[in-house]
Enzyme design. Structure first.
Site, short mmCIF file in Angstrom:
data_model
loop_
_atom_site.label_atom_id
_atom_site.label_comp_id
_atom_site.label_asym_id
_atom_site.label_seq_id
_atom_site.Cartn_x
_atom_site.Cartn_y
_atom_site.Cartn_z
N ASP A 1 0.88 -1.16 0.00
CA ASP A 1 0.00 0.00 0.00
C ASP A 1 0.92 1.23 0.00
O ASP A 1 2.10 1.13 0.36
CB ASP A 1 -0.96 0.00 1.19
CG ASP A 1 -2.17 0.90 0.92
OD1 ASP A 1 -2.09 1.75 0.01
OD2 ASP A 1 -3.19 0.77 1.62
C1 BGC Z 1 -4.96 3.26 -0.08
C2 BGC Z 1 -5.05 2.25 -1.21
C3 BGC Z 1 -4.85 2.97 -2.52
C4 BGC Z 1 -3.52 3.68 -2.50
C5 BGC Z 1 -3.21 4.43 -3.76
C6 BGC Z 1 -3.70 4.10 -0.15
O1 BGC Z 1 -3.72 5.13 0.76
O2 BGC Z 1 -5.03 2.60 1.16
O3 BGC Z 1 -6.27 1.58 -1.17
O4 BGC Z 1 -4.96 2.07 -3.58
O5 BGC Z 1 -3.52 4.62 -1.44
O6 BGC Z 1 -4.04 5.52 -3.91
#
Ligand code: BGC
Length: 742
Positions: A269
């Protein structure tokens, strides 16, 4: 001239020609030759890469892309959020949208709505449509779907997930993944694992027993990987067993890669990696982050300094990290690139096609759940509803902008008021609108502005008085409220702070119910809410965050063009304390959070404690009625390798066509370890004309009877007595049969 088409067609034709005549492919290096096996190509590419090139494919080069191998013509990988539509292009180093004018998308309904269709065909349609949009936008990895289990109604990101039941989420996630990937776009199933809250999401250590882990929190991921064939998985921010899940030995190397045989890429993530050695050794393959704008902020910490960038290279050069582990990561990334970015045979995709809008509308209509309908308030009868009043901010507020990383820039969003007005006026009804309450006035997220002006000068009292006065003049009133994706109201990065509706909504609903008995409350939300006014409101519809076609889909249901057939994918408790995580577990915890309720999540808790829910898992009404009878099994006992067939007849006993979801639950009557009273093990959505009867059949295998025996570390089906329950909601069982497992 369409250069995009030319660009895509030429290599495809070239390769097709090579494959056909056996000539030409000798001009290609083996890794470029799509007639060879994936593994042959991967090995060939790997053998040509320098150490630096290998490390370079393991981390971000911009907010959403990673480098390929330019020297070898191996392309970059481009990711996009997900999971409900294709996020607008963002700046190279920043979250803000880049301001492109060709990147508005179709917003599909949030995944709670998809899960509420209880129809895997809708999942397939969803995956196909969003996959085509991703493909058209030239994205290689779609950051979704999300399948974290609904543990508590306070989780701010529940709307991005598929509900509280591992079986339902598993059946719904598989077609989504398969159909997305047919576009040469990888699904990235998230957030692996145990990411069930936003509070302290980067640091909280989840303490959960093995039974709950295997029986509740992992099955949907397993199905996505093993049945859906997902090409990538996103590690979650939180910790498990004290290790961050983006580099978690137990979850990634143990369960995902070893036990499930996952051959794809574990993507962190964004900013979820915290340590080079752990990232190297504990299963992370591709690191993304949120550390830099590439200029001043974080410039000294830019992409080269990601944990899987120079620090990793240093370890390799010093001999403190081995090349075998490195090569395993690179192989995975190469596989992903060959499956997506470097796949010349993928389709071209499409954006904002009429088919995509139709899909969004259909899924939204099928997912809306009619929770209550007394006194014939719904469907609205145009002949008796000459003056319709719509009240509530959610009737006029765009919901596709906001909520965190799932925020979108849409070409058009049909708002509830617009959809209702179009349908009503076509039927000869007049529609008036009253705001009723003021919620969230903001209209901007990461540089995308809905352009709405939601300012309001009236006081709370005045807004209610105006709504009440208008309600007295109306033939029927539709209140459209709920949550709104602002902070603490169903949004990434924060959890809800209360179970009740925010702002003055409860007051408005009470006042409207006193002013006009023909009142329907429509909730736009991704979560359950308390309904202290329920006794005084004859009709309630859960309409979810339903994307570009929200208003049209809502009008379809309110006016009866679509007969509602959605079923709740999670329980609505009466009070928060009636939910297991709040009664017995911890939420949100501090440095750690203990899931003391164990496997008793959602209806499993309500069943075990005999707590009546406000609305049960699987509940959802229709404008027609159904009978389910003749629940029978084809045998009384099941052998260890056998199958038992349970059948039931379902009849549409009303006067309009409609669909019922027949649900099979299984209960273990005698077991060594505690087990839920019953668990969902099958469901089928059946469309029936008035008077029509159909027989539905479910096959029960020993696998459906098994539990995770944490003393042995394996799944076990214990011989003994079981019951198969067939019903139309977890609290509405229409028949059962007993049988034994030999
Ligand atoms: C989120 C993800 C997301 C990623 C990219 C993170 O903060 O938890 O679900 O895909 O950001 O935007």
């Amino acid at each position: 001239m369409n250069f995009k088409i030319l660009f895509n067609v030429v290599p495809a034709l070239f390769l097709a020609g090579c494959a056909g005549n056996g000539g030409g492919s000798k001009d290609l290096a083996p890794y470029q030759n799509e007639t060879l096996s994936l593994e042959e190509r991967v090995e060939d590419a790997l053998s040509r890469m320098t150490l630096e090139e290998k490390v370079a494919v393991l981390h971000a080069q911009s907010k959403f892309s990673s480098a390929g191998v330019p020297r070898l013509g191996i392309p970059e990988l481009w990711c996009t959020d997900g999971p409900h539509g294709i996020r607008p292009e963002v700046l190279w180093d920043d979250w803000d949208q880049a301001g492109w004018t060709n990147d508005s998308c179709t917003a599909f309904p949030a995944l709670t709505c998809l899960a509420a269709t209880w129809n895997p065909e809708m999942s397939a349609l969803y995956g196909k449509s969003i996959g085509e949009e991703a493909r058209y936008r030239e994205k290689d990895v779609l950051l979704g779907p999300g399948v974290n289990i609904y543990r508590t109604p306070l989780n701010g990101r529940n709307f991005e997930y598929m509900g509280e039941d591992p079986y339902l989420a598993s059946r719904m996630v598989v077609p989504y993944v398969q159909e997305v990937q047919k576009n040469g776009v990888a699904a990235c199933v998230k957030h692996f694992a145990l990411n069930n809250q936003e509070t302290n999401r980067q640091s909280v250590n989840v303490v959960v027993d093995d039974r709950a882990l295997y029986e509740i929190y992992l099955p949907a991921f397993k199905a996505a990987v093993q049945e859906g064939g997902a090409w990538s998985v996103m590690g979650s921010y939180n910790k498990y067993k004290g290790e961050h899940c983006c580099h978690n030995q137990y979850l990634l190397n143990g369960i995902l890669k070893r036990d499930w045989g996952f051959d794809g890429v574990v993507i962190s993530d964004w900013g979820g990696a915290h340590d080079t050695k752990q990232a190297v050794e504990n299963g992370l393959d591709l690191e993304f982050g949120s550390w830099t704008n590439g200029l001043d902020w974080g410039a000294s910490n830019a992409y080269d300094n990601y944990y899987l960038a120079h620090p990793y290279l240093e370890l390799l050069k010093k001999g403190e990290a081995d090349e075998k582990t490195l090569d395993d990561k690179v192989r995975r990334v190469l596989r992903l690139i060959f499956r997506t970015a470097m796949n010349t045979r993928k389709p071209f995709g499409s954006l904002n096609s009429p088919e995509h809008l139709a899909a969004a509308r259909r899924i939204a209509g099928e997912g809306m759940v009619l929770l209550k309908n007394e006194g014939g308030v719904l469907p609205l009868d145009p002949a008796a509803t000459k003056r319709l009043l719509v009240v509530g901010e959610n009737a006029v507020k765009m919901m596709t902008v906001g909520g965190g990383s799932s925020s979108l820039k849409v070409r058009h969003e049909c708002l509830p008021l617009e959809g209702i007005r179009t349908a009503a006026e076509a039927a000869g009804c007049e529609v008036a609108f009253e705001r009723g309450y003021v919620g969230d006035l903001r209209t901007e997220f990461d540089g995308v502005n809905s352009g709405q002006d939601l300012s309001e000068t009236r006081s709370e009292e005045q807004l209610i008085a105006d709504a009440v006065a208008a309600a007295k003049e109306a033939d029927a009133v539709i209140f459209v409220g709920g949550l709104n994706k602002s902070r603490h109201q169903d949004s990434e990065g924060s959890d809800r702070e209360q179970y009740g509706l925010p702002y003055a909504q409860d007051r408005v609903i009470e006042a409207l119910s006193a002013a006009n008995p023909r009142l329907a409350v429509v909730l736009v939300s991704g979560n359950a809410v308390a309904m202290p006014w329920l006794d005084r409101v004859p009709a309630v519809l859960e309409a979810w965050f339903s994307g570009s076609e929200t208003g049209n889909a809502l009008a379809d249901v309110l006016f009866g063009k679509v007969n509602p057939s959605g079923k709740l994918p999670f329980t609505f408790p009466v009070r928060l304390e009636d939910n297991g995580a709040h009664a017995m577990g911890e939420f949100p915890g501090g440095d750690s959070v203990r899931y003391n309720e164990s496997i008793f999540v959602g209806y499993r808790w309500h069943d075990a404690k005999a707590i009546r829910p406000l609305f049960a898992f699987g509940h959802g009404l229709s404008y027609t009625t159904f009978e389910v009878e003749n629940v029978k099994a084809d045998r009384m006992s099941l052998s260890a390798k056998g199958t038992l067939r349970v059948t039931a007849d379902v009849t549409n006993t009303g006067d309009r066509a409609g669909a019922e979801v027949v649900q099979l639950y299984v209960g273990d009557e005698e077991s060594t370890l505690p087990r839920p009273v019953k668990e969902l093990k099958g469901f089928e959505k059946v469309m029936l004309e008035p008077g029509e009867t159909r027989t539905v059949a479910f096959e029960i295998t020993p696998e459906a009877l098994s539990y995770y025996d944490d003393t042995k570390g394996e799944w076990t089906a214990e011989p003994g007595a079981f019951t198969a329950f067939v019903g139309v909601a977890s609290d509405d069982i229409r028949g059962s049969v007993n049988f034994t497992l030999e």
